[in-house]
Design a protein around this motif. Structure first.
Motif, PDB file in Angstrom:
ATOM      1  N   THR A 417       3.470  -8.424   4.311  1.00  0.00           N
ATOM      2  CA  THR A 417       4.701  -7.824   4.822  1.00  0.00           C
ATOM      3  C   THR A 417       5.101  -6.621   3.983  1.00  0.00           C
ATOM      4  O   THR A 417       5.537  -5.593   4.499  1.00  0.00           O
ATOM      5  N   SER A 418       4.964  -6.739   2.651  1.00  0.00           N
ATOM      6  CA  SER A 418       5.296  -5.605   1.785  1.00  0.00           C
ATOM      7  C   SER A 418       4.396  -4.423   2.059  1.00  0.00           C
ATOM      8  O   SER A 418       4.819  -3.266   2.037  1.00  0.00           O
ATOM      9  N   ALA A 419       3.078  -4.719   2.337  1.00  0.00           N
ATOM     10  CA  ALA A 419       2.163  -3.624   2.662  1.00  0.00           C
ATOM     11  C   ALA A 419       2.545  -2.964   3.977  1.00  0.00           C
ATOM     12  O   ALA A 419       2.486  -1.738   4.121  1.00  0.00           O
ATOM     13  N   SER A 424       3.834   3.590   8.070  1.00  0.00           N
ATOM     14  CA  SER A 424       4.686   4.282   9.049  1.00  0.00           C
ATOM     15  C   SER A 424       4.329   3.798  10.454  1.00  0.00           C
ATOM     16  O   SER A 424       3.191   3.976  10.925  1.00  0.00           O
ATOM     17  N   PHE A 425       5.276   3.088  11.074  1.00  0.00           N
ATOM     18  CA  PHE A 425       5.127   2.626  12.454  1.00  0.00           C
ATOM     19  C   PHE A 425       6.290   3.167  13.271  1.00  0.00           C
ATOM     20  O   PHE A 425       7.189   3.825  12.748  1.00  0.00           O
ATOM     21  N   GLN A 632       7.168   7.045  -9.400  1.00  0.00           N
ATOM     22  CA  GLN A 632       5.926   7.257 -10.141  1.00  0.00           C
ATOM     23  C   GLN A 632       4.803   6.451  -9.504  1.00  0.00           C
ATOM     24  O   GLN A 632       4.907   5.250  -9.322  1.00  0.00           O
ATOM     25  N   GLY A 633       3.724   7.060  -9.150  1.00  0.00           N
ATOM     26  CA  GLY A 633       2.575   6.360  -8.587  1.00  0.00           C
ATOM     27  C   GLY A 633       1.737   5.750  -9.688  1.00  0.00           C
ATOM     28  O   GLY A 633       1.865   6.085 -10.855  1.00  0.00           O
ATOM     29  N   GLU A 657      -3.455  -0.933  -2.743  1.00  0.00           N
ATOM     30  CA  GLU A 657      -4.012   0.334  -2.266  1.00  0.00           C
ATOM     31  C   GLU A 657      -2.925   1.235  -1.700  1.00  0.00           C
ATOM     32  O   GLU A 657      -3.019   2.465  -1.776  1.00  0.00           O
ATOM     33  N   GLY A 658      -1.863   0.610  -1.147  1.00  0.00           N
ATOM     34  CA  GLY A 658      -0.732   1.410  -0.701  1.00  0.00           C
ATOM     35  C   GLY A 658      -0.003   2.064  -1.856  1.00  0.00           C
ATOM     36  O   GLY A 658       0.755   3.028  -1.659  1.00  0.00           O
TER      37      GLY A 658
END
Length: 763
Positions: A417-419, A424-425, A632-633, A657-658
């Motif tokens: 769910t977090s992913a 973007s939907f 920050q990524g 990965e997101g």
């Protein structure tokens, strides 16, 4: 001729005796010279046989005349000196007489009796006050020259001194004279060894002291009489002559004949002859120095026989002689009657007991049978209760044991769910994803609550009490709940504190999160406050809200399981009513005091009281404060995920990965080794589940990897096990521990913190 030399004029006058002797000597010499002179003249004029020459006779007469003249001048000078000496002697006698008169006047002016003795202690002089003592007693006054011992013995034998004693705080002797006057005799030695004796009249002082003593005695006697007159007993004091010297009103009323007081009378005149003879042996025993107690029957004034308890207590003087005895008589007639009645009642009771015993024996046999039947029933009930408790405990242990399996699919769903939320939907799909996330939140909350209450009941959770700084704990909780409060249009104020406390940081955080969650849940508008108050040796953590409040009669119910209070105006509650029950169990486990106060319509206050502590050096690696770095990524961080649940591995891969991470997932160490070489492959962090398949743990897998690498890889250990033993073990290994279900926001903060704080390992 030397004796005829004149006395020099500058010679000092001799004393009276020496002057008289000298005058007599000079007169004798003068008389002898006149005789010699007369004899010479007769001899010259008579014309003896050897008559001298006329010139020689004349010359001789001239010499004799010169000698007569010189002696006459010497005699005149001696007579002059004698007259001067007589004048000096007269002046000395006058001065002595004056001094004697002044001394006599001074002695007479003394108000006390005065006696002066010389160095031989013989009486020299006394004043009229001293002599008046003797005249009043009709005794001859001691004459001068009487020695002091004779004077003293005469005073004692003549009756002048009636009483003599020494005062304890005085050097003198106090005497009572025959004129009823008290005098204090003091002696002082003189310079030449004599003695001065003063007799000071202290009659007024004695009378004043006697008056005070009499008054005190009268006051004491009054109090004694007041006390004894109100005592329901006959009290008296009998002297050695068997006369009554004191008695109270009860005694006087009992033995007074025709209203006449027995005070001062002998007992033989107070009692009848028969009663006196019966009491005489005990009275003689008391006068012999013994204390006597005995019961006695005698007739009262109405002719009734009364039982009396008599006590005689001997009274001794300072020399140990018996001077009387105290009498205490108590009427014990009613007590004797009561004793007789009790004795009779006891006899009757024994008869009745024997009758009842036979009846009770039969009833007891019936009761024994009933008791046996009840014991059997109670045993069956006890077995049923034990079986129910075992079943409940088994259920509790089951829920605690299966928590890992229950949380596994939920954790995977949370990751997926977090992913999805980060993708973007369309608006409709995003709404569905948010709905699914909200539902998962509710399921997670309900399931987590059930698991927590089960673990607390089963005793699985043990507190790990350490000393820590409140600053980080309160900051994290405030940040977590800040967004929840904003979403509900509420203001959450927070007052920071850097106090050091002794507690379990995770369990204490659970209590505070529950307080804040309830405050946000039940407050529709206003503000919420999280703060601290210091007390003696403690810190009180408080959560205030402006909600609808709780009724006073419901304050004790809110900590019961499955008990929910729905105040008016509050939003619907999806919980099970276990939150405060968990808080109560945790607080009891930690030994912290939980308090709550509330005013309906104004709000509530929940608090927990935590003891202050002191930080100690720790060898283990502590988990640092996790800070969220939203913008920050992770910058292509290489992360290995090891979890025996394939769905969780896939969900974690999609989520990471997101976040721009390179993820390698495996269900075991063997599968990871098939994908890459753990010894040389670059990696920045390992996410490992504690429970793996085939009795393997994430700790074993990570240890195997780090033992073969040149530099150990940072590790985050994920588990549904909440035990202190595991938490302590993970800390000692230097790993970061996270409990399932993993919250993505907290996971991202942890990864950011750990990866930014370590250099990336390439090989």
């Amino acid at each position: 001729m030397a004796n005829l030399m004149p006395v020099p004029r500058n010679e000092k006058p001799q004393p009276e005796t020496s002057l008289l002797q000298r005058i007599e000597t000079l007169e004798a010499d003068n008389e002898r010279l006149r005789k010699i002179c007369d004899a010479l003249i007769v001899r010259v004029e008579s014309g003896a046989a050897h008559k001298p020459e006329p010139y020689a006779a004349f010359e001789h007469s001239v010499v004799l005349a010169e000698q007569v003249r010189e002696r006459t001048e010497a005699l005149s000078q001696a007579m002059e000196e004698l007259r001067d000496s007589n004048k000096a002697l007269n002046r000395a006698r006058e001065e002595e007489e004056t001094t004697r008169q002044r001394l006599s006047d001074a002695i007479e002016s003394i108000a006390d009796g005065f006696v002066l003795f010389d160095n031989c202690h013989q009486l020299i002089q006394s004043n009229s006050r001293f002599r008046s003592y003797w005249r009043y007693a009709g005794v001859e006054i001691p004459a001068p020259g009487t020695d002091i011992d004779t004077v003293w013995q005469l005073a004692l034998t003549s009756g002048l001194i009636v009483e003599e004693h020494r005062e304890p705080d005085s050097d003198g002797v106090v005497l009572l004279l025959s004129n009823d006057r008290w005098v204090q005799m003091t002696e002082r030695p003189t310079r030449e060894g004599g003695l001065v004796v003063l007799y000071s009249d202290i009659t007024d002082v004695k009378n004043s002291e006697m008056a005070r003593r009499i008054k005190a005695l009268e006051e004491s006697e009054r109090w004694v009489r007041v006390v004894t007159d109100h005592v329901p007993a006959l009290i008296a004091y009998v002297g050695a002559d068997l006369s009554i010297q004191f008695c109270n009103q009860v005694y006087e009323a009992w033995y007074g004949l025709n209203g006449e007081s027995p005070l001062g009378k002998r007992l033989e005149h107070v009692h009848s002859e028969e009663l006196y003879q019966r009491l005489l042996p005990q009275m003689l025993e008391a006068l012999a120095g013994y204390n006597v107690n005995f019961e006695f029957e005698e007739m009262d004034g109405q002719g009734q026989v009364r039982h009396m308890m008599r006590s005689y207590v001997a009274n001794f003087d300072e020399q140990g002689d018996v001077i009387g005895f105290f009498v205490l008589i108590r009427d014990i007639t009613e007590r004797r009657k009561t004793a007789l009645a009790l004795e009779q009642a006891y006899d009757d009771l024994e008869c009745r007991i024997e009758e009842r015993t036979s009846a009770l024996t039969e009833v007891n046999s019936q009761l024994r049978q009933e008791i046996s039947e009840r014991a059997s029933a109670e045993a069956r009930l006890q077995e049923a209760k034990q079986e129910a408790e075992k079943a409940n405990l088994s259920k509790t242990k089951f829920l605690a044991a299966v928590s890992h399996d229950l949380l596994q699919p939920l954790n995977a769903a949370r990751l997926f769910t977090s992913a999805l939320l980060e993708q973007s939907f369309g608006p409709k799909a995003e709404g569905l994803v948010h709905s699914v996330s909200t539902s998962l939140d509710d399921v997670e909350s309900l399931l987590g609550t059930l698991v927590d209450i089960s673990k607390l009941d089963a005793g699985v959770i043990k507190p790990d009490v350490t000393a820590f700084d409140l600053r980080d704990l309160l900051n994290n909780i405030a940040r977590e709940c800040q967004q929840m409060a904003i979403a509900e249009n509420l203001t959450l104020d927070f007052v920071a504190s850097s106090a050091i406390v002794e507690s379990d940081s995770q369990l204490l955080a659970r209590i505070l999160r529950n307080f804040l969650t309830n405050a946000i849940r039940y407050t529709s508008s206003g503000r919420i406050l999280l703060g601290c108050r210091r007390q003696a040796g403690h810190v009180v953590l408080q959560v205030w809200d402006t909600g609808p409040g709780i009724p006073q009669d419901k304050l004790s119910e809110i900590f019961q399981e499955f008990k929910r209070i729905r105040p008016d105006g509050s939003r619907p509650d999806k919980g099970l009513g276990l939150g405060l029950a968990i808080v109560d169990k945790i607080a009891r486990m930690l030994g912290h005091e939980i308090t709550v106060s509330s005013i309906e319509g104004k709000g509530s206050m929940f608090s927990v009281r935590v003891p202050l502590g002191k930080l100690r050096p720790r060898r283990e690696v502590t988990e640092k404060t996790l800070r969220v770095v939203a913008d920050q990524g992770l910058g292509g961080a290489r992360i290995w995920v090891i979890d025996n649940d394939h769905a969780i591995c896939e969900g974690m891969r999609v989520l990471l990965e997101g976040w721009d991470c390179q993820v390698t997932g495996a269900t075991s160490l063997a599968e990871l080794e098939r994908q890459l070489d753990p010894v040389v492959s670059p990696v920045d962090l390992i996410l490992a589940d504690y429970h793996l398949d085939n009795d393997e743990t994430g700790v074993d897998a990570v240890a195997s990897i780090n033992q073969r690498r040149k530099h150990p890889v940072p590790v985050v250990m994920i588990t549904a096990n909440y035990t202190n033993e595991l938490k302590q073990h993970i800390r000692e290994l230097g790993y970061v521990l996270m409990n399932k279900p993993v919250k993505p926001l907290k996971l991202r903060s942890t990864l950011n913190h750990m990866i930014s704080g370590h250099a990336r390992v390439r090989c």
